[in-house]
Design a protein around this motif. Structure first.
Motif, mmCIF file in Angstrom:
data_model
loop_
_atom_site.group_PDB
_atom_site.id
_atom_site.type_symbol
_atom_site.label_atom_id
_atom_site.label_comp_id
_atom_site.label_asym_id
_atom_site.label_seq_id
_atom_site.Cartn_x
_atom_site.Cartn_y
_atom_site.Cartn_z
ATOM 1 N N GLN A 1 0.841 -1.187 0.000
ATOM 2 C CA GLN A 1 0.000 0.000 0.000
ATOM 3 C C GLN A 1 0.884 1.248 0.000
ATOM 4 O O GLN A 1 1.970 1.245 0.566
ATOM 5 C CB GLN A 1 -0.873 -0.013 1.243
ATOM 6 N N PRO A 2 0.422 2.330 -0.616
ATOM 7 C CA PRO A 2 1.205 3.566 -0.589
ATOM 8 C C PRO A 2 1.333 4.094 0.841
ATOM 9 O O PRO A 2 0.435 3.924 1.650
ATOM 10 C CB PRO A 2 0.418 4.531 -1.465
ATOM 11 N N VAL A 3 2.452 4.704 1.115
ATOM 12 C CA VAL A 3 2.716 5.262 2.432
ATOM 13 C C VAL A 3 2.485 6.765 2.387
ATOM 14 O O VAL A 3 2.983 7.451 1.498
ATOM 15 C CB VAL A 3 4.174 4.975 2.866
ATOM 16 N N THR A 4 1.737 7.257 3.338
ATOM 17 C CA THR A 4 1.490 8.687 3.449
ATOM 18 C C THR A 4 2.355 9.233 4.575
ATOM 19 O O THR A 4 2.327 8.710 5.687
ATOM 20 C CB THR A 4 0.012 8.977 3.762
ATOM 21 N N MET A 5 3.132 10.267 4.271
ATOM 22 C CA MET A 5 3.995 10.868 5.284
ATOM 23 C C MET A 5 3.587 12.314 5.512
ATOM 24 O O MET A 5 3.321 13.049 4.559
ATOM 25 C CB MET A 5 5.453 10.815 4.838
ATOM 26 N N HIS A 6 3.543 12.700 6.767
ATOM 27 C CA HIS A 6 3.273 14.080 7.152
ATOM 28 C C HIS A 6 4.402 14.513 8.077
ATOM 29 O O HIS A 6 4.705 13.827 9.049
ATOM 30 C CB HIS A 6 1.938 14.218 7.892
ATOM 31 N N TYR A 7 5.029 15.619 7.762
ATOM 32 C CA TYR A 7 6.082 16.159 8.617
ATOM 33 C C TYR A 7 5.474 17.224 9.502
ATOM 34 O O TYR A 7 4.799 18.126 9.022
ATOM 35 C CB TYR A 7 7.211 16.749 7.776
#
Length: 82
Positions: A3-9
């Protein structure tokens, strides 16, 4: 492939995390916790933000790190204040 990984900084103050409880998989703190006035509280907030089995990664200065700087600051303070 997975699954695609969602990153939030998020750039935040370690002592006042505004992250919802159990909402992140990873908390990373790099050379920030040594500035915290309430280290246990800051770490507790990071733990609260993590999902169960979440990962907390931190890089901090150890006890003997910057020993020479601490000595120099102590000597300067003695010279200045007597």
């Amino acid at each position: 492939a997975g699954q695609p990984v969602t990153m939030h900084y998020v750039l935040a103050d370690e002592e006042e995390l505004t992250i919802k409880a159990e909402s992140v998989d990873v908390v990373i703190s790099v050379l920030g916790l040594h500035w915290a006035n309430d280290l246990p509280g800051a770490m507790s907030q990071a733990r609260r933000a993590l999902v169960p089995d979440g990962l907390f990664l931190s890089a901090i200065f150890g006890g003997e790190t910057l020993r020479e700087l601490r000595i120099a600051c102590a000597v300067a303070e003695l010279e200045r204040e007597g």
